[in-house]
Motif scaffolding. Structure first.
Motif, PDB file in Angstrom:
ATOM      1  N   VAL A 116      -3.094   4.980  -1.727  1.00 58.46           N
ATOM      2  CA  VAL A 116      -4.063   5.585  -0.802  1.00 58.46           C
ATOM      3  C   VAL A 116      -4.455   4.571   0.267  1.00 58.46           C
ATOM      4  O   VAL A 116      -4.401   3.363   0.052  1.00 58.46           O
ATOM      5  CB  VAL A 116      -5.319   6.073  -1.566  1.00 58.46           C
ATOM      6  N   LYS A 117      -4.819   5.074   1.428  1.00 58.56           N
ATOM      7  CA  LYS A 117      -5.220   4.203   2.530  1.00 58.56           C
ATOM      8  C   LYS A 117      -6.486   3.416   2.154  1.00 58.56           C
ATOM      9  O   LYS A 117      -7.393   3.940   1.513  1.00 58.56           O
ATOM     10  CB  LYS A 117      -5.485   5.027   3.788  1.00 58.56           C
ATOM     11  N   SER A 118      -6.497   2.145   2.540  1.00 53.99           N
ATOM     12  CA  SER A 118      -7.608   1.291   2.145  1.00 53.99           C
ATOM     13  C   SER A 118      -7.887   0.258   3.224  1.00 53.99           C
ATOM     14  O   SER A 118      -6.962  -0.230   3.890  1.00 53.99           O
ATOM     15  CB  SER A 118      -7.284   0.584   0.825  1.00 53.99           C
ATOM     16  N   PRO A 119      -9.150  -0.111   3.391  1.00 54.67           N
ATOM     17  CA  PRO A 119      -9.501  -1.157   4.355  1.00 54.67           C
ATOM     18  C   PRO A 119      -9.341  -2.565   3.779  1.00 54.67           C
ATOM     19  O   PRO A 119      -9.681  -3.547   4.433  1.00 54.67           O
ATOM     20  CB  PRO A 119     -10.979  -0.863   4.660  1.00 54.67           C
ATOM     21  N   TRP A 120      -8.850  -2.656   2.536  1.00 48.11           N
ATOM     22  CA  TRP A 120      -8.729  -3.955   1.879  1.00 48.11           C
ATOM     23  C   TRP A 120      -7.805  -4.878   2.653  1.00 48.11           C
ATOM     24  O   TRP A 120      -6.859  -4.448   3.308  1.00 48.11           O
ATOM     25  CB  TRP A 120      -8.218  -3.790   0.452  1.00 48.11           C
ATOM     26  N   GLN A 121      -8.064  -6.167   2.524  1.00 45.38           N
ATOM     27  CA  GLN A 121      -7.260  -7.176   3.222  1.00 45.38           C
ATOM     28  C   GLN A 121      -5.847  -7.245   2.639  1.00 45.38           C
ATOM     29  O   GLN A 121      -5.604  -6.875   1.495  1.00 45.38           O
ATOM     30  CB  GLN A 121      -7.931  -8.543   3.109  1.00 45.38           C
ATOM     31  N   LYS A 122      -4.945  -7.767   3.453  1.00 45.93           N
ATOM     32  CA  LYS A 122      -3.547  -7.884   3.048  1.00 45.93           C
ATOM     33  C   LYS A 122      -3.392  -8.739   1.792  1.00 45.93           C
ATOM     34  O   LYS A 122      -2.565  -8.455   0.927  1.00 45.93           O
ATOM     35  CB  LYS A 122      -2.739  -8.498   4.200  1.00 45.93           C
ATOM     36  N   THR A 123      -4.219  -9.775   1.674  1.00 48.72           N
ATOM     37  CA  THR A 123      -4.132 -10.650   0.503  1.00 48.72           C
ATOM     38  C   THR A 123      -4.434  -9.882  -0.779  1.00 48.72           C
ATOM     39  O   THR A 123      -3.732 -10.031  -1.787  1.00 48.72           O
ATOM     40  CB  THR A 123      -5.132 -11.815   0.642  1.00 48.72           C
ATOM     41  N   THR A 124      -5.466  -9.065  -0.747  1.00 42.35           N
ATOM     42  CA  THR A 124      -5.828  -8.268  -1.923  1.00 42.35           C
ATOM     43  C   THR A 124      -4.714  -7.298  -2.279  1.00 42.35           C
ATOM     44  O   THR A 124      -4.382  -7.109  -3.459  1.00 42.35           O
ATOM     45  CB  THR A 124      -7.133  -7.486  -1.655  1.00 42.35           C
ATOM     46  N   LEU A 125      -4.104  -6.684  -1.272  1.00 41.75           N
ATOM     47  CA  LEU A 125      -3.037  -5.714  -1.504  1.00 41.75           C
ATOM     48  C   LEU A 125      -1.803  -6.379  -2.116  1.00 41.75           C
ATOM     49  O   LEU A 125      -1.125  -5.794  -2.960  1.00 41.75           O
ATOM     50  CB  LEU A 125      -2.672  -5.017  -0.193  1.00 41.75           C
ATOM     51  N   LEU A 126      -1.509  -7.620  -1.698  1.00 40.35           N
ATOM     52  CA  LEU A 126      -0.378  -8.354  -2.285  1.00 40.35           C
ATOM     53  C   LEU A 126      -0.618  -8.640  -3.769  1.00 40.35           C
ATOM     54  O   LEU A 126       0.267  -8.494  -4.599  1.00 40.35           O
ATOM     55  CB  LEU A 126      -0.156  -9.669  -1.526  1.00 40.35           C
ATOM     56  N   VAL A 127      -1.838  -9.049  -4.101  1.00 34.44           N
ATOM     57  CA  VAL A 127      -2.180  -9.341  -5.493  1.00 34.44           C
ATOM     58  C   VAL A 127      -2.099  -8.074  -6.340  1.00 34.44           C
ATOM     59  O   VAL A 127      -1.590  -8.087  -7.468  1.00 34.44           O
ATOM     60  CB  VAL A 127      -3.592  -9.965  -5.584  1.00 34.44           C
ATOM     61  N   LEU A 128      -2.565  -6.960  -5.810  1.00 34.72           N
ATOM     62  CA  LEU A 128      -2.526  -5.704  -6.549  1.00 34.72           C
ATOM     63  C   LEU A 128      -1.088  -5.258  -6.822  1.00 34.72           C
ATOM     64  O   LEU A 128      -0.809  -4.637  -7.853  1.00 34.72           O
ATOM     65  CB  LEU A 128      -3.276  -4.621  -5.778  1.00 34.72           C
ATOM     66  N   ALA A 129      -0.166  -5.579  -5.918  1.00 28.17           N
ATOM     67  CA  ALA A 129       1.240  -5.220  -6.129  1.00 28.17           C
ATOM     68  C   ALA A 129       1.790  -5.911  -7.370  1.00 28.17           C
ATOM     69  O   ALA A 129       2.479  -5.295  -8.195  1.00 28.17           O
ATOM     70  CB  ALA A 129       2.073  -5.584  -4.899  1.00 28.17           C
ATOM     71  N   ILE A 130       1.490  -7.210  -7.543  1.00 34.10           N
ATOM     72  CA  ILE A 130       1.961  -7.929  -8.723  1.00 34.10           C
ATOM     73  C   ILE A 130       1.177  -7.506  -9.962  1.00 34.10           C
ATOM     74  O   ILE A 130       1.715  -7.474 -11.072  1.00 34.10           O
ATOM     75  CB  ILE A 130       1.848  -9.452  -8.504  1.00 34.10           C
ATOM     76  N   THR A 131      -0.082  -7.151  -9.783  1.00 38.24           N
ATOM     77  CA  THR A 131      -0.878  -6.661 -10.911  1.00 38.24           C
ATOM     78  C   THR A 131      -0.233  -5.420 -11.511  1.00 38.24           C
ATOM     79  O   THR A 131      -0.220  -5.235 -12.736  1.00 38.24           O
ATOM     80  CB  THR A 131      -2.314  -6.344 -10.459  1.00 38.24           C
ATOM     81  N   LEU A 132       0.327  -4.565 -10.656  1.00 36.23           N
ATOM     82  CA  LEU A 132       1.057  -3.385 -11.140  1.00 36.23           C
ATOM     83  C   LEU A 132       2.198  -3.791 -12.057  1.00 36.23           C
ATOM     84  O   LEU A 132       2.479  -3.129 -13.054  1.00 36.23           O
ATOM     85  CB  LEU A 132       1.601  -2.580  -9.954  1.00 36.23           C
ATOM     86  N   HIS A 133       2.887  -4.886 -11.696  1.00 38.54           N
ATOM     87  CA  HIS A 133       3.981  -5.390 -12.540  1.00 38.54           C
ATOM     88  C   HIS A 133       3.473  -5.768 -13.926  1.00 38.54           C
ATOM     89  O   HIS A 133       4.163  -5.590 -14.929  1.00 38.54           O
ATOM     90  CB  HIS A 133       4.597  -6.653 -11.926  1.00 38.54           C
ATOM     91  N   ASN A 134       2.279  -6.337 -13.966  1.00 36.20           N
ATOM     92  CA  ASN A 134       1.810  -6.979 -15.191  1.00 36.20           C
ATOM     93  C   ASN A 134       1.179  -6.033 -16.210  1.00 36.20           C
ATOM     94  O   ASN A 134       1.080  -6.390 -17.386  1.00 36.20           O
ATOM     95  CB  ASN A 134       0.804  -8.079 -14.826  1.00 36.20           C
TER      96      ASN A 134
END
Length: 273
Positions: A116-134
Motif C-alpha cells: 500500500v502507498k505510504s509516506p514512510w522514508q526509503k530507508t524504512t521501506l528497505l528494512v521492511l523488505a528484508i523483514t519480509l524475508h525473515n
C-alpha cells in the motif's frame, strides 16, 4: 562442537531453545550489518552472489528441513499423505503474498515501492523488505523446536539446530544487503547498522510464536512446516531472485544460489543423519 550444542539445547525447554536459536540467526544478521563499519560500498557482483547464496540456502532448507519431514510425519498413502504438506505450502505462499501486497516495502534494486502507498522514508521501506524475508525463516526454526516439545518423533533438536545454522549463515549477507545500501544513501554507519540488524528482530518473535503454536496444537505440525516452506519459497521467487537479476552479474548470482543450496543440503544430510 555441534554435538555439544545439540546436547545443551536438548537439556532445556524447546521453546527456550527456539528463542536461543533465533537469537543466533538474528546475531548473524547483526554481524553482517556490522560490515558497514569497515566499508562504505561493496562490489555489486559480490552482493548479487551473496543474495543468490541466500536464495539457495532457503530453497534447500524448504525441502530438506521442512517439506520432507512434513510429508514423512503425515499419515496415509499417496495423495492423502502429501495433502497436509500441499495445503500448508499453499497457505504459507498466500500468507506472504498477502503481506507483500499490504506491507509497504522497497527492494534494493527497484525504484518503485510495493504494498500500500505510504509516506514512510526509503530507508524504512528497505528494512521492511528484508523483514519480509525473515518472518518465514524465524517461523521455520520455531516450528521445528515446537515439534520436539510436542514429542513428534520426526522432529529433532539436531534437525532444528541445523536449520538455525543454515538460516544464520544466509542471514549474514542479508545483513550486508540492508546496511550497505543505507550507507550509500548517506546514512551514518551507526544508523545503517541499527537498521540492518533490526530487520531480523522479527525472527525470535516468529520463532517463539511458531514453537508455542505447534506445542499447543500438535496436529498442525506438518501443515506448519509446509507453511514455513511455502513462505520461504515465495520470498525466494518473488523477492530474492529478481533482486539479483537487475544487472550484468546474473551468472555470479546463479552460482551463488547453487553454492547456497549445496551448503544447506550438505549440512542437513551430513549433520542430521
Amino acid at each position: 562442537m555441534f554435538d555439544s550444542i545439540v546436547a545443551y539445547l536438548s537439556s532445556i525447554d524447546p521453546i527456550l531453545a527456539a528463542l536461543y536459536a533465533t537469537l543466533f540467526t538474528w546475531f548473524l544478521t547483526a554481524l553482517g550489518s556490522s560490515v558497514v563499519f569497515f566499508f562504505k560500498t561493496m562490489n555489486r557482483a559480490a552482493l548479487d552472489g551473496m543474495l543468490g547464496f541466500t536464495g539457495g540456502v532457503m530453497v534447500a532448507a524448504s525441502y530438506w528441513s521442512l517439506l520432507a519431514p512434513a510429508i514423512e510425519m503425515s499419515e496415509g498413502e499417496g495423495f492423502v499423505k502429501v495433502m497436509p504438506a500441499a495445503v500448508g505450502f499453499l497457505l504459507g505462499a498466500f500468507f506472504l503474498f498477502g503481506l507483500d501486497k499490504v506491507l509497504p516495502h522497497l527492494h534494493i534494486n527497484f525504484k518503485e515501492t510495493e504494498g500500500v502507498k505510504s509516506p514512510w522514508q526509503k530507508t524504512t521501506l528497505l528494512v521492511l523488505a528484508i523483514t519480509l524475508h525473515n518472518i518465514p525463516e524465524g517461523l521455520a526454526v520455531g516450528v521445528l523446536f515446537g515439534g520436539v516439545a510436542a514429542g513428534i518423533p520426526e522432529a529433532s533438536i539436531a534437525g532444528a539446530t541445523i536449520l538455525a545454522i543454515g538460516i544464520g549463515i544466509q542471514n549474514f549477507p542479508e545483513g550486508i544487503a540492508v546496511s550497505m545500501p543505507l550507507r550509500r544513501m548517506g546514512m551514518s554507519r551507526k544508523k545503517s547498522f541499527l537498521y540492518g540488524q533490526s530487520s531480523a528482530l522479527v525472527e525470535p518473535i516468529a520463532g517463539v510464536l511458531g514453537a508455542v503454536a505447534v506445542t499447543f496444537f500438535t496436529p498442525i505440525l506438518p501443515y506448519a512446516l509446509a507453511f514455513a516452506a511455502g513462505a520461504m519459497i515465495f520470498v525466494v521467487v518473488e523477492e530474492v531472485i529478481p533482486e539479483t537479476q537487475q544487472d550484468k552479474h546474473t551468472d555470479i548470482a546463479t552460482l551463488g544460489f547453487i553454492g547456497g543450496f549445496v551448503v544447506m543440503m550438505s549440512l542437513d544430510v551430513a549433520l542430521g543423519s
